[in-house]
Design an enzyme around this catalytic site. Structure first.
Site, short mmCIF file in Angstrom:
data_model
loop_
_atom_site.label_atom_id
_atom_site.label_comp_id
_atom_site.label_asym_id
_atom_site.label_seq_id
_atom_site.Cartn_x
_atom_site.Cartn_y
_atom_site.Cartn_z
N LEU A 87 0.80 -1.22 0.00
CA LEU A 87 0.00 0.00 0.00
C LEU A 87 0.84 1.27 0.00
O LEU A 87 0.29 2.36 -0.18
CB LEU A 87 -0.94 -0.01 1.21
CG LEU A 87 -1.93 -1.17 1.26
CD1 LEU A 87 -2.82 -1.08 2.50
CD2 LEU A 87 -2.80 -1.20 0.00
N HIS A 172 -21.64 -1.00 11.28
CA HIS A 172 -22.45 -2.17 10.94
C HIS A 172 -23.71 -2.27 11.80
O HIS A 172 -24.66 -2.94 11.41
CB HIS A 172 -21.62 -3.46 11.03
CG HIS A 172 -21.29 -3.91 12.42
ND1 HIS A 172 -20.16 -3.50 13.09
CD2 HIS A 172 -21.95 -4.74 13.26
CE1 HIS A 172 -20.13 -4.06 14.28
NE2 HIS A 172 -21.20 -4.82 14.41
N GLU A 210 -21.11 -7.63 25.64
CA GLU A 210 -20.44 -8.81 25.07
C GLU A 210 -19.97 -9.71 26.21
O GLU A 210 -19.47 -9.21 27.22
CB GLU A 210 -19.25 -8.40 24.21
CG GLU A 210 -19.61 -7.56 22.99
CD GLU A 210 -18.39 -7.15 22.20
OE1 GLU A 210 -18.17 -7.70 21.12
OE2 GLU A 210 -17.64 -6.27 22.69
N HIS A 234 -21.05 3.12 17.59
CA HIS A 234 -22.29 2.32 17.63
C HIS A 234 -23.35 2.92 18.56
O HIS A 234 -24.50 3.14 18.16
CB HIS A 234 -21.98 0.90 18.09
CG HIS A 234 -21.01 0.17 17.23
ND1 HIS A 234 -20.93 0.36 15.86
CD2 HIS A 234 -20.07 -0.77 17.52
CE1 HIS A 234 -19.99 -0.43 15.37
NE2 HIS A 234 -19.46 -1.11 16.34
#
Length: 483
Positions: A87, A172, A210, A234
């Site tokens: 990269l 997401h 979690e 989130h």
């Protein structure tokens, strides 16, 4: 519509654990447009066929229902290609451009599934190589920056190369069906919107819990922590979806304008309010699902004596006419009692209770994000056993997997399809993202000054430090699992 999808970081955990399985599900469901090519780029030197075999082996580690059969993978692999790429080397971007130019696909999606510190370098090189034409879109995976300054630097570089409508900043959680249905619930039905305000709602709780620890990601997590990893992106995105005003249309910018207004209305933190209204914790050894769990400081690659938080609970308010005085509680952590992500809207009790003692419970709406997607509306009802009986709690349960069994798509699957189609509604705009960093910055600065002071520990397998319960109890409330 033909498309090319390029995954930078093509051999990384995110690509093979999340992105490729999601892409395969879109392929399995027949949702991918015809004429697609998928190119993985990474530093490893391997051929197309070697990469396909490597990925096939990795697929054996995903959830069984999501694994392809040999025949399915063989068909899916026909669209997979691989190129070695450094990269930092401009000539390698020219080779990528030559691959893209082999055909003029309608859409080219460049997904940066790499460390965020590489985003500026990659975007600059893409610009130099001419890989920024209008048919090209760039997807930026979180976390986008480490603080406000680094986020602004990344966005400056991205904006110097791509137009804002070409930049897809992914979160997401916004792709989860329950979050999409939150929009439908509020703005597609007349039932809840008149109640969605301070006069009727006592408090709102957002929990992203979690049960797992940091695993082998100790070095990454120790540089990040729960606030950066979960709250800044989130949790705040979920808060904006709950608190936003009705947008004028379903247009992406109309929605994102309203979300930005919420972020700008959040009560700002001072050092004093951080110490009073933010709880940070770190898990020590305990028991999770009947198995011994090591302390955070005993995890692989975690520095000895680290004060990085694995748990955050905080109280805030949205300072506008709709929400003035309503507390919003956000909570997230590792090694908690369950894997559980939900939004709980607690309504106020009736102004005058005519039923016997024990009927003072209130209604609540639970929006479940994981492990299942759905809605629960908690009500009070009489069993019919006598005139003076106390009311009992009951709930209406909508399980989206059962309601729409053949139409469900996962979060990453939905977001990949949206990126290919050019739909920006579920992606984050740069000013949103920077405002979120601006709001959490006083917390980060206060913690940096305080060092380890104020860091509380909690046993693995619990719901965090007792101070998190005290935070809510000061207002006369409890967390949802305590109700």
């Amino acid at each position: 519509m033909s498309f090319d999808l390029v995954f930078f970081g093509g051999t990384g955990d995110l690509t093979w654990r999340k992105l490729m399985p999601a892409l395969f599900q879109a392929f399995r469901h027949g949702k991918l447009p015809e004429g697609g090519r998928v190119l993985a780029v990474a530093r490893d030197d391997q051929s197309d066929e070697q990469y396909r075999e490597w990925l096939k082996e990795r697929f054996q580690e995903v959830d069984t229902p999501k694994r392809p059969s040999d025949e399915e993978f063989s068909r899916f692999a026909e669209m997979l290609f691989y190129r070695r790429m450094d990269l930092s080397q401009p000539e390698h971007y020219q080779r990528l451009k030559a691959w893209v130019d082999e055909r003029q696909a309608d859409t080219v999606v460049l997904y940066l599934a790499t460390s965020p510190h590489l985003f500026p370098v990659i975007c600059e090189q893409l610009g130099h190589a001419g890989l920024n034409t209008p048919r090209i879109r760039v997807v930026l995976e979180k976390p986008l920056g480490h603080d406000l300054q680094s986020a602004q630097q990344i966005n400056r570089v991205v904006r110097s190369v791509f137009d804002e409508n070409q930049a897809f900043r992914i979160d997401h959680y916004l792709g989860k069906p329950s979050v999409q249905n939150l929009m439908a619930l509020r703005f597609g039905n007349v039932l809840f919107e008149p109640l969605w305000r301070r006069e009727n709602i006592a408090n709102i709780q957002i929990t992203l819990a979690e049960s797992i620890g940091v695993g082998t990601r100790g070095d990454f997590y120790d540089r990040t922590g729960a606030l950066r990893d979960m709250v800044q992106n989130h949790a705040l995105q979920l808060l904006t979806m709950i608190a936003m005003e009705p947008p004028s249309s379903a247009d992406a910018d109309a929605i994102r304008d309203e979300k930005l207004k919420v972020l700008r209305s959040l009560k700002p933190f001072t050092p004093e309010s951080v110490r009073r209204e933010v709880v940070r914790g770190q898990y020590r050894s305990g028991t999770v699902d009947g198995k011994a769990a090591a302390a955070y400081l005993e995890e692989t690659k975690v520095p000895r004596g680290s004060s990085t938080e694995t748990f955050v609970a905080l109280r805030t308010e949205v300072q506008n006419w709709r929400w003035a005085g309503v507390p919003f509680y956000l909570r997230t952590g590792k090694r908690l009692a369950a894997r559980d992500a939900e939004i709980v809207v607690n309504f106020r009790p009736t102004p005058h209770n005519i039923f016997p003692a024990g009927s003072a419970l209130s209604n609540k709406l639970v929006i479940k994000l994981q492990p299942e997607d759905g809605l629960e509306l908690h009500l009070l009802a009489a069993k019919g056993t006598g005139q003076q009986e106390a009311l009992s709690p009951v709930f209406l349960d909508l399980d989206f997997d059962k309601a729409f069994p053949s139409e469900r798509v996962g979060a990453y699957e939905r977001l990949l399809l949206d990126a290919i189609a050019g739909r920006l509604n579920l992606f984050v705009r740069s000013d949103e993202q920077e405002q979120a960093w601006r709001w959490v910055e006083p917390i980060l600065e206060t913690w940096q000054r305080d060092g380890g002071d104020g860091l509380r520990t909690y046993p693995a397998g619990t719901w965090g430090p007792p101070a998190a319960s005290a935070l809510v109890a000061r207002d006369g409330y409890t967390w949802s699992e305590e109700q």
